[in-house]
Design an enzyme around this catalytic site. Structure first.
Site, PDB file in Angstrom:
ATOM      1  CD  GLU A   1     -50.935 -12.488 -44.886  1.00  0.00           C
ATOM      2  OE1 GLU A   1     -49.778 -12.330 -45.172  1.00  0.00           O
ATOM      3  OE2 GLU A   1     -51.480 -13.513 -44.558  1.00  0.00           O
TER       4      GLU A   1
ATOM      5  CD  GLU B   1     -53.823 -15.565 -47.093  1.00  0.00           C
ATOM      6  OE1 GLU B   1     -52.850 -15.835 -46.230  1.00  0.00           O
ATOM      7  OE2 GLU B   1     -53.747 -14.717 -47.941  1.00  0.00           O
TER       8      GLU B   1
HETATM    9  C1  BGC Z   1     -49.088 -14.998 -48.890  1.00  0.00           C
HETATM   10  C2  BGC Z   1     -48.423 -16.325 -49.687  1.00  0.00           C
HETATM   11  C3  BGC Z   1     -47.904 -17.007 -48.667  1.00  0.00           C
HETATM   12  C4  BGC Z   1     -49.210 -17.625 -47.611  1.00  0.00           C
HETATM   13  C5  BGC Z   1     -48.648 -18.418 -46.379  1.00  0.00           C
HETATM   14  C6  BGC Z   1     -50.261 -15.600 -48.212  1.00  0.00           C
HETATM   15  O1  BGC Z   1     -50.758 -14.113 -47.799  1.00  0.00           O
HETATM   16  O2  BGC Z   1     -49.608 -14.118 -49.923  1.00  0.00           O
HETATM   17  O3  BGC Z   1     -47.437 -15.946 -50.423  1.00  0.00           O
HETATM   18  O4  BGC Z   1     -47.672 -18.539 -49.169  1.00  0.00           O
HETATM   19  O5  BGC Z   1     -49.834 -16.269 -46.909  1.00  0.00           O
HETATM   20  O6  BGC Z   1     -47.776 -17.950 -45.894  1.00  0.00           O
END
Ligand code: BGC
Length: 358
Positions: A172, A290
């Site tokens: 990210e 993710e």
């Molecule tokens: C972060 C996490 C977070 C998740 C959702 C991830 O990329 O590393 O810390 O919980 O995104 O927000």
């Protein structure tokens, strides 16, 4: 005896080859000791298939500080459930010196080796990233060389690993790491990794937290054929992040549901289809690295949303990896070795896991 003045062309050629192949700190990089299969990225992406993030462990400031310490049973459970891939977030920046050559602690390397081997020995793929290097977002120019220095070591360390270990450059990219800077940085990083890993598939995503809207700004080296592009998806954010302690104002969203109405579905589909269209136009495979809805949302909504997003990603030819296995978004409870069965089955519908396990 070799006399440069008698063989000027040979000398020049040797000089260019040697100097041209030096790593970013001037040392000689080491090629893999054996042939690592060069797998087409679309084929590799199909193999990644269905994955899960082992989050909140190795990317915590120190492993265990966020409540998760990895153990063999967790990898075994993920395998038994039918996941094909583990994405392993790692906060290397907390385990390396701050001055060149930014040496990574040997004991931390051992720990990451152990985790990777837990997954590989169970015939799962591993995506190893650089996660929570927060200074790369707040002060990217000052941290560029250190980030490249970390990758130089990581890439060299794992150069002999099979092709089912993939590297993801940075989780990210955001904030001061603007699109133009990121395009420049990612190019330098890929060049560094290619010195020791000429054909390993690498994963890289757009700025603004791997947001699909930033895909058009992502510029990848046109001549590199082993790249997979990652996106993250948490929309509608007020639903997925309701009550999230790390998001300002998230308590006000508590109670937001996701019914999966035609309109709800169209909202999700529209974003994912636009991302898929970018992939088609640019001839790059897409990995949804993710997605997930936090535990403060109601379970029925979480299950509906998770099922819908996973199936849409699959329909559009994307591999995916759920955020995350055993913490706040989790599907597995480490304290009593039990599953959140509804969420697990939303990700891995029982009728299809035989396919996923191949
Ligand atoms: C972060 C996490 C977070 C998740 C959702 C991830 O990329 O590393 O810390 O919980 O995104 O927000």
């Amino acid at each position: 005896m070799f006399a440069p003045n008698r063989y000027p062309l040979l000398f020049l050629t040797v000089f260019v080859l040697v100097v041209g192949s030096l790593g970013c700190d001037g040392s000689t990089p080491t090629e893999p000791d054996r042939d690592i299969p060069d797998v087409d990225p679309f084929e590799m992406n199909a193999r990644l298939a269905r994955g899960v993030n082992f989050g909140n462990a190795l990317e915590a400031p120190r492993e265990g500080e966020w409540g998760i310490t990895l153990d063999a049973r967790q990898f075994q459970r993920a395998k038994e459930a039918g996941f094909n891939t583990i994405r392993l977030p790692v906060r290397w920046s907390n385990h390396a010196s701050s001055t060149a050559p930014y040496t990574i602690d040997a004991s931390f390397f051992n720990r990451v080796d152990w985790a990777i081997n837990q997954a590989l020995s169970r015939d799962m793929n591993v995506i190893l990233n650089v996660h929570h290097y927060e200074e790369m977002a707040s002060n990217p120019r000052d941290h560029r060389d250190r980030w490249l220095g970390l990758w130089k070591q990581i890439a060299e360390h794992y150069r002999n690993y099979d092709e089912n270990l993939l590297f993801e450059l940075l989780n990210e990219p955001n904030n001061q790491l603007t699109a133009s800077l990121w395009n420049e940085f990612l190019d330098a990083c890929i060049q560094e990794i290619r010195l020791t890993n000429p054909t390993r598939n690498l994963i890289v995503g757009p700025v603004f937290w791997n947001n699909t809207n930033s895909l058009p700004q992502l510029q990848l080296p046109a001549d590199d054929d082993n790249l997979i592009v990652t996106i993250h998806f948490y929309e509608p954010f007020m639903f997925t992040h309701q009550g999230a302690e790390w998001v300002n104002g998230a308590d006000a969203w508590l109670g937001t549901q996701w019914f999966g109405t035609t309109q709800d579905q169209a909202f999700v589909t529209n974003i994912l289809e636009r991302a898929a269209a970018w992939g088609t136009t640019n001839n790059r495979p897409l990995f949804l690295g993710e997605f997930g809805a936090y535990s403060q949302a109601d379970m029925f909504s979480r299950v509906r949303w998770t099922d819908y997003v996973a199936r849409e990603a699959e329909r559009l030819g994307m591999s995916w990896s759920y955020w995350e296995f055993m913490s706040g978004f989790g599907i597995y409870n480490i304290s009593n070795d039990s599953w959140n069965e509804a969420l697990r089955d939303a990700l891995l519908p029982p009728a299809t896991t035989a396919v996923a396990k191949r």
